[in-house]
Design a protein around this motif. Structure first.
Motif: not given
Length: 331
Positions: A99, A69-70, A102-104, A124, A72-73, A65-67
């Protein structure tokens, strides 16, 4: 004898969907796998912090996932020990379902499958219910039943977190009419852990014990061991090297007795995982191209079909479908 082509006995199990052509464990991957000939959508299940079941290969989601790049996480990145091995990254069970939505998804092996990486950010993380709904919709559209093949992923680990996988899986199967001897859609239930399969007995669906090549699996590969497996499972899902190993040159060798012994014990055999790229093929079936180019995959399928397997886990459902057609025409 010619097999039923509507629901053939020789099953094509779309491993994480058509994961050779789309990022794995996405609705796009699952849909494509069904469209190009897959009989089952294979689903690895992990739990969220609020107990939802979602499709990811492992609890750690940083590689798919692209986590990262977030921002906030960022503080969720941690190290956890899963079945005796340390893993550092982000874990599905540290996120609520909202939550995670919101990832991809991203491609897990972009060096081998760069075309898949073109789909990064599109899909998603799907829930089990969304995959069941898709299987039902694709069954209606294609005019043949598309089954689901869920795996409880690291169930003992999840149990230690207070997030048992079996109760929500059982509830989903019952709520969707997928329990009992005649479910609306075909279902196999799989796990590397026999205890998890025992917990799934009440829905009266075929259960599959997955098996690796590590030494601790050896006692279960004997006729006596397989007879014991048959007390709580209806099939085995062995690493394909246990069915036809590779020789010292990395070439496809001779079939072992595993299929015959499993059949004698009343067990079906669904080996994993077939992939068409050179990187994954036996040395004698690789083409002259790069690691991500396709080689002689049809010959590999043919050898396993001749060995008597009852189905195959594959990243390339269309290739398995075509190889099965060739094999069945030759029967």
């Amino acid at each position: 004898m010619r097999r039923n082509k509507q629901e053939p006995e020789l099953k094509i199990i779309s491993h994480r969907g058509a994961s050779g052509h789309r990022p794995e464990h996405t609705l796009g991957s699952y849909e494509l796998g069904a469209r190009v000939g897959g009989d089952f959508m294979e689903v690895d299940l992990v739990a969220t912090a609020d107990g939802a079941l979602v499709a990811r290969h492992e609890p750690e989601i940083g590689g798919t996932t692209d986590v990262a790049d977030h921002p906030e996480f960022a503080d969720r990145r941690t190290t956890r020990t899963v079945d005796g091995r340390d893993h550092t990254g982000w874990f599905a069970h540290d996120f609520t379902l909202d939550e995670l939505k919101t990832l991809r998804a991203t491609e897990r092996i972009p060096d081998v499958r760069p075309a898949n990486a073109a789909h990064d950010g599109v899909y998603e993380i799907p829930t089990l219910q969304e995959i069941i709904d898709l299987a039902r919709r694709m069954s209606a559209e294609l005019g043949r039943r598309i089954g689901i093949y869920p795996e409880t992923k690291h169930p003992a680990y999840h149990s230690g977190l207070g997030l048992d996988l079996e109760p929500p899986l059982l509830a989903a199967l019952l709520d969707n009419g997928l329990a009992g001897p005649e479910p609306e859609l075909p279902v196999f239930l799989q796990s590397f852990e026999g205890e998890s399969l025992r917990k799934l007995a009440d829905v009266r669906l075929p259960r599959v014990l997955l098996m690796g090549t590590e030494e601790h699996w050896r006692p279960l590969l004997t006729p006596e061991g397989l007879a014991g497996v048959a007390e709580y499972a209806e099939a085995i899902g062995p690493n394909k090297d246990l069915v036809i190993p590779r020789d010292e040159n990395g070439e496809l060798g001779e079939a072992t007795a595993l299929v015959a012994d499993a059949h004698e014990a009343g067990l079906l055999v669904h080996p994993w995982t077939f992939r068409s790229e050179n990187r994954f093929l036996p040395a004698d079936l690789r083409s002259g191209g790069g690691a991500g180019d396709f080689g002689g995959f049809a010959a590999e399928y043919g050898a396993f079909f001749e060995a008597g397997v009852d189905g195959v886990f594959t990243d390339h459902s269309r290739h398995a479908f075509l190889a099965r057609e060739i094999y069945l025409e030759g029967e």
